[in-house]
Design an enzyme around this catalytic site. Sequence first.
Site, mmCIF file in Angstrom:
data_model
loop_
_atom_site.group_PDB
_atom_site.id
_atom_site.type_symbol
_atom_site.label_atom_id
_atom_site.label_comp_id
_atom_site.label_asym_id
_atom_site.label_seq_id
_atom_site.Cartn_x
_atom_site.Cartn_y
_atom_site.Cartn_z
ATOM 1 N N GLY A 1 49.837 50.570 -71.004
ATOM 2 C CA GLY A 1 50.393 49.710 -69.957
ATOM 3 C C GLY A 1 51.902 49.871 -69.808
ATOM 4 N N ASN B 1 35.450 43.842 -75.150
ATOM 5 C CA ASN B 1 36.217 44.328 -73.997
ATOM 6 C C ASN B 1 35.605 43.891 -72.671
ATOM 7 O OD1 ASN B 1 38.130 45.377 -75.625
ATOM 8 N ND2 ASN B 1 37.698 47.523 -75.247
ATOM 9 N N HIS C 1 33.060 59.150 -69.474
ATOM 10 C CA HIS C 1 34.302 59.439 -70.208
ATOM 11 C C HIS C 1 33.965 59.278 -71.683
ATOM 12 C CE1 HIS C 1 38.524 59.519 -71.221
ATOM 13 N NE2 HIS C 1 38.453 58.320 -71.772
#
Length: 310
Positions: free
Chosen positions: A15, A96, A176
């Site tokens: 980030g 998550n 991914h």
Amino acid sequence: MKTRKVSIIGAGNVGASLGQRLIEKDFVDVVLVDIVEGLPQGKALDILQSGPIIGFSHRISGTNKFADTAESDIVVITSGIARKPGMTREDLLRINSGIVSTVSKEVSFFSPNSTIIVVANPVDAMTWVAHQASGFSRNRTIGLSGVLDSARLASFIALELSVSPSSVSCPVLGEHGANMVVFPRFAKINGKPITELLSKEKVEELTQRAINGGAEIVGLLKTSSAFYAPSAATARMVEAILADTKEELPCATVLLGEYGIENTVIGVPVRLGKGGIQEIINLELTPTELKTLQQSAESVRRQILSIPTV
Ligand code: NAD
């Protein structure tokens, strides 16, 4: 014209690095958000003070309040934890998806017209969670996968052949992670297939290195994962959308029947521009290639089915 605004949720390695990359391009204001008090404020202030040296005039700020992200054009979700020793993949998925779901609901409340770019892993399943929790169309919920994975493979090919990395194009598709998909016939250097320049064994070796690209870096860093290339890849997606470049990039995308894949997310080539995904590119695949892509999607589908309702 109103100054465009990109909010980045999670002011950790990816980030903050993304915040720095975007502000140095000087085309958007950036807001860093984190749950840790002082962290986004401190990092934003530090980056802001590089303005007179680098020469940017847009603003970067840090906050713990979601309200400060209001009216963002793009919200990038990097908030998520990395898998720790003793933690199963299911544990990671549960934790998550809780974070991404909560954040996505805040995004839809404060920035109902924004586009979400999901970075948090496992990114394909997290893109699905963001799509469901935000209620945004699939055009406006996109995940970072292929832009990074392709860059990893392109850099290994460029090193091997001593060519410029920008001359290499090699879209990496699928999930991914371990099930990412590379079709060597699509990998080219200045339009020439790499299969004419490298042996089958060498292509396989470089592909495997790209598949393990994230793990190789974790093995070296030990306490954190990659963030320089991930932030560069995300910045490229942000720019494509805000500058309406309409470029073809492989991104984690909600599929609704394309490639015979339904209600799941994998990386496929899309056209990115104003409003997010403008078109899902339909590659002409052989039956074997199509099956490989569908098997990769199956792995994500299983993850999605195991997530508690968002
Ligand atoms: P990091 O631990 O450095 O940063 C994550 C930050 O998120 C932390 O500062 C944490 O406090 C914050 N956070 C947690 N919950 C939050 C919440 N509810 N609201 C706001 N902030 C919150 O991790 P990182 O290296 O920056 O990686 C971030 C995520 O991105 C991880 O899940 C990682 O696996 C993933 N990642 C994905 C890709 C990809 O290609 N998709 C590449 C690199 C990293």
